[in-house]
Motif scaffolding. Structure first.
Motif, PDB file in Angstrom:
ATOM      1  N   ALA A   1     134.318  54.229 -26.733  1.00  7.09           N
ATOM      2  CA  ALA A   1     134.356  54.360 -25.363  1.00  7.09           C
ATOM      3  C   ALA A   1     132.915  54.398 -24.727  1.00  7.09           C
ATOM      4  CB  ALA A   1     134.964  55.889 -25.147  1.00  7.09           C
ATOM      5  N   THR A   2     131.791  54.824 -25.274  1.00 11.96           N
ATOM      6  CA  THR A   2     130.506  54.845 -24.817  1.00 11.96           C
ATOM      7  C   THR A   2     130.052  53.595 -24.677  1.00 11.96           C
ATOM      8  OG1 THR A   2     129.918  57.019 -25.956  1.00 11.96           O
ATOM      9  CG2 THR A   2     128.127  55.542 -25.380  1.00 11.96           C
ATOM     10  N   LEU A   3     130.052  52.601 -25.753  1.00 10.20           N
ATOM     11  CA  LEU A   3     129.806  51.307 -25.572  1.00 10.20           C
ATOM     12  C   LEU A   3     130.625  50.640 -24.504  1.00 10.20           C
ATOM     13  CD1 LEU A   3     128.588  48.893 -27.098  1.00 10.20           C
ATOM     14  CD2 LEU A   3     130.892  48.497 -28.161  1.00 10.20           C
ATOM     15  N   ILE A   4     132.248  50.786 -24.280  1.00  5.99           N
ATOM     16  CA  ILE A   4     132.581  50.308 -23.226  1.00  5.99           C
ATOM     17  C   ILE A   4     132.106  50.789 -21.836  1.00  5.99           C
ATOM     18  CG2 ILE A   4     134.777  50.191 -21.991  1.00  5.99           C
ATOM     19  CD1 ILE A   4     136.270  50.383 -24.768  1.00  5.99           C
ATOM     20  N   GLN A   5     131.693  51.872 -21.698  1.00  9.74           N
ATOM     21  CA  GLN A   5     130.959  52.460 -20.542  1.00  9.74           C
ATOM     22  C   GLN A   5     129.714  51.784 -20.128  1.00  9.74           C
ATOM     23  OE1 GLN A   5     132.533  54.355 -18.002  1.00  9.74           O
ATOM     24  NE2 GLN A   5     130.880  53.897 -16.973  1.00  9.74           N
ATOM     25  N   GLN A   6     128.933  51.712 -21.257  1.00  9.57           N
ATOM     26  CA  GLN A   6     127.893  51.131 -21.220  1.00  9.57           C
ATOM     27  C   GLN A   6     127.844  49.457 -20.703  1.00  9.57           C
ATOM     28  OE1 GLN A   6     125.733  51.414 -25.080  1.00  9.57           O
ATOM     29  NE2 GLN A   6     124.538  53.513 -24.361  1.00  9.57           N
TER      30      GLN A   6
END
Length: 121
Positions: A57-62
């Motif tokens: 999820a963090t990767l997608i947000q980044q």
């Protein structure tokens, strides 16, 4: 083994995304990701799944933030954590977030270079 491969791909992708950050943030982000992945290397399967899901999820947000930055001049880093997300964290994780915030908000160090310095920036 498939989970390990997925974790490795996620890890590499996170570090690749950090390449677009300013050097100080890149270094901080890289150290944080490396430490977190190292800490969870021997996690129980359920915790490992949750850990990977949150980093995904963090990767997608980044990636979303990176795409937005390409559309405007001023860069924005990080995401806002909801109270619900914060309540899910263990005390140790809250402490890590605090350390990360303190590190990220430290005043910039002034660098002075003397004439006879070997390295100049």
């Amino acid at each position: 083994a498939a989970m390990a491969g997925g974790a490795r791909r996620l890890y590499r992708r996170l570090l690749q995304l950090h390449r677009s950050l300013p050097p100080a943030l890149r270094d901080l982000g890289d150290r944080y990701v490396k430490e977190e992945f190292r800490r969870h290397k021997a996690a129980e399967p359920a915790e490992a799944q949750r850990f990977l899901r949150e980093w995904e999820a963090t990767l997608i947000q980044q990636q979303i933030n990176e795409d937005k930055q390409n559309l405007r001049e001023k860069a924005v880093y990080g995401i806002q954590l909801t109270e619900e997300k914060l309540n899910d964290f263990r005390d140790e994780q809250i402490g890590q977030l605090k350390e990360l915030m303190d590190e990220a908000t430290k005043p910039k160090k002034k660098i002075t270079i003397s004439k006879d310095s070997k390295y100049k920036t």
